[in-house]
Every structure is written in structure tokens, then in C-alpha cells.
Design an enzyme around this catalytic site. Structure first.
Site, PDB file in Angstrom:
ATOM      1  N   THR A 207      38.273  29.857  39.726  1.00 46.61           N
ATOM      2  CA  THR A 207      39.234  30.959  39.700  1.00 46.61           C
ATOM      3  C   THR A 207      40.567  30.542  39.076  1.00 46.61           C
ATOM      4  O   THR A 207      41.168  31.301  38.322  1.00 46.61           O
ATOM      5  CB  THR A 207      39.481  31.509  41.119  1.00 46.61           C
ATOM      6  OG1 THR A 207      39.801  30.429  41.999  1.00 46.61           O
ATOM      7  CG2 THR A 207      38.258  32.238  41.641  1.00 46.61           C
ATOM      8  N   CYS A 209      41.138  28.134  36.849  1.00 42.66           N
ATOM      9  CA  CYS A 209      40.943  27.972  35.397  1.00 42.66           C
ATOM     10  C   CYS A 209      40.912  29.326  34.709  1.00 42.66           C
ATOM     11  O   CYS A 209      41.510  29.526  33.641  1.00 42.66           O
ATOM     12  CB  CYS A 209      39.629  27.245  35.118  1.00 42.66           C
ATOM     13  SG  CYS A 209      39.462  25.633  35.883  1.00 42.66           S
TER      14      CYS A 209
END
Length: 270
Positions: A207, A209
Site C-alpha cells: 500500500t 509503495c
């Protein structure tokens, strides 16, 4: 077409890292380039081995990218060593790069430090001051600000401290049992809350990234910082809502939830 570059590690299960960044940037309408800081052997249950790029090879990747297809934005994820941090910082300064989003990956979900103290010091001295936006989670914001974060008011204080310390905008990501996915941006003397939606999906690998990559993609297209963050959060929520369920651990989300049906259905019944 606008260009976004991700500088990060490879995730062999493709839920986070370079693979998640490329999928996110592509689905947000920009051309994605990559410079790989490390190869990992990992899946939804953990990281089993890491092969780090040499500083010379990382520099060669960056030079090849900037000499040919110059990026409009750059997202930087996990960089595990002092030498690699220095290579990236030198390149960004030399190439006069704009729209730099740094996701300062320093603390694992378990709470374990992912960087040695000397690497954290180099990150703080050489790389973070070059950023236009930092996107720490709460444990990382505690390291960068030097204060404990136990409430939303602590989040606001920490964001202000970090922003002033590194002369950049700071988005502290919620979660970590403090609130629903509400994020706080501090920029140039003012703060803005971005409300998140509680989504019942345990598969949240990548999430951070995904959010930082989507922000970088939107900045490269000319959106303001607040617009870029709002659009990135909407993209992340939609990818989580799709409900992809793969693997034995915390699985990936479906970055490609918005691919046109014409291509999704080709060969489906074969």
C-alpha cells in the site's frame, strides 16, 4: 506522455516495490521507468533473501535513464545502504530532478528497523532534503521527528517538525492502529487532512509503495500536491476494494482493477 521513474527494490511476488510502482504508474497514465536498488526473494509470507545492487550498477542504471528518457517525476522507495543513498542523492542533484517523492522505508510492519543507524543518518542528511514530498508511516515519522505519535495531534506536530527539518512537504500516513487511513499533509505553514475509508481487506501488501507511486505519477502530469494525493488515495482505495485474494499471507491488491474489459476477458474461457 509524461514519464515517472521509480528507484526501489524488486519484489518477486510483485505486490510491492518496483513491480507495484510500475503497475501503479502505468494505470495512472504515465510511462514508468525503473532503477533497481536490490533483488528480493519474497512472497506474501515474508522476505527470504536480498541481493543488493552495487553502487556502480545503480549509477549506471540512473545514467542510462537520465541520458535518454528524462523523467518528469521520481519516486524513491527502500534503499538499504549508505552507498546507494549517496549515489541516488548525487544523481538527483546533478540532474536537477523535479517532483521527487520519497517513501522513507525504514521500519517494517513488525516494528523492526530496516536500515542501520549510519544509513538512516545518510538518508536524513543527503536524500530527504532533496524531496518535494516525504510519505512516512507513523513509526518512520517518529524516527524522523524525534517524538512519539500517540494521537492525531501528535501526527500534526510530527509532520510540521519533519517538514521544517527537511524543507519539504510531509504526508504522514495513518493506520498503525491510530486511525482509519486518514493521512495528514503539512506544507508551507499549513496542514490538510485527507480522510480515508476503512476497507475490510487484510491484503494490504504494497500500500505504501502504491500510494507514493500514484502521487509521483500525478505530479508528473502537472497536478498540485493536494490534487495528486487525493487522486492517489482514491486509486489505492479502489485497488483494495477490488478484493484480490492471493497467497498465504498478506496478499497484494489489484493495481489493474481499471483495465478495460476488452483486454481482461480475452482468453478468459480458454
Amino acid at each position: 506522455m509524461k514519464i515517472a521513474l521509480t528507484i526501489a527494490g524488486s519484489d518477486s511476488s510483485a505486490g510491492a516495490g518496483i513491480q507495484a510502482d510500475i503497475k501503479t504508474m502505468t494505470l495512472n497514465g504515465v510511462y514508468a521507468e525503473s532503477a533497481i536498488t536490490a533483488l528480493t526473494a519474497q512472497n506474501t509470507t515474508g522476505v527470504y533473501d536480498i541481493l543488493e545492487s552495487s553502487p556502480e550498477f545503480l549509477k549506471a542504471q540512473l545514467d542510462a535513464i537520465f541520458d535518454d528518457i528524462y523523467p518528469d517525476s521520481v519516486k524513491i522507495g527502500m534503499v538499504s545502504s549508505k552507498a546507494l543513498i549517496e549515489v541516488i542523492a548525487d544523481c538527483l542533484k546533478e540532474r536537477k530532478t523535479k517532483n521527487i517523492v520519497v517513501d522513507p522505508v525504514m521500519v517494517a510492519t513488525s516494528g523492526s528497523k530496516l536500515l542501520l543507524d549510519d544509513s538512516i543518518e545518510t538518508l536524513m542528511q543527503k536524500l530527504l532534503p532533496l524531496a518535494d514530498l516525504l510519505t512516512p508511516n507513523i513509526p518512520e515519522a517518529e524516527i524522523l521527528s524525534g517524538i512519539e505519535i500517540k494521537s492525531i495531534y501528535d501526527m500534526e506536530d510530527a509532520a510540521k517538525i519533519i517538514s521544517e527539518k527537511f524543507s519539504c512537504k510531509t504526508l504522514i500516513k495513518g493506520g498503525h492502529k491510530l486511525n482509519d487511513a486518514n493521512d495528514y499533509l503539512y506544507s508551507e505553514g499549513k496542514g490538510v487532512w485527507f480522510k480515508g475509508e476503512r476497507i475490510d481487506n487484510p491484503n494490504t501488501h504494497g500500500t505504501g509503495c502504491t500510494l507514493s507511486s500514484a502521487i509521483a505519477a500525478n505530479l508528473s502530469k502537472g497536478f498540485s500536491m493536494e490534487e495528486a494525493i487525493k487522486m492517489a488515495k482514491d486509486f489505492l482505495s479502489a485497488a483494495l476494494k477490488d478484493g484480490l485474494n492471493l497467497g498465504k499471507g498478506s496478499g497484494p491488491m489489484n493495481h489493474a482493477f481499471d483495465i478495460k474489459d476488452k483486454y481482461k476477458k480475452l482468453g478468459e474461457n480458454r
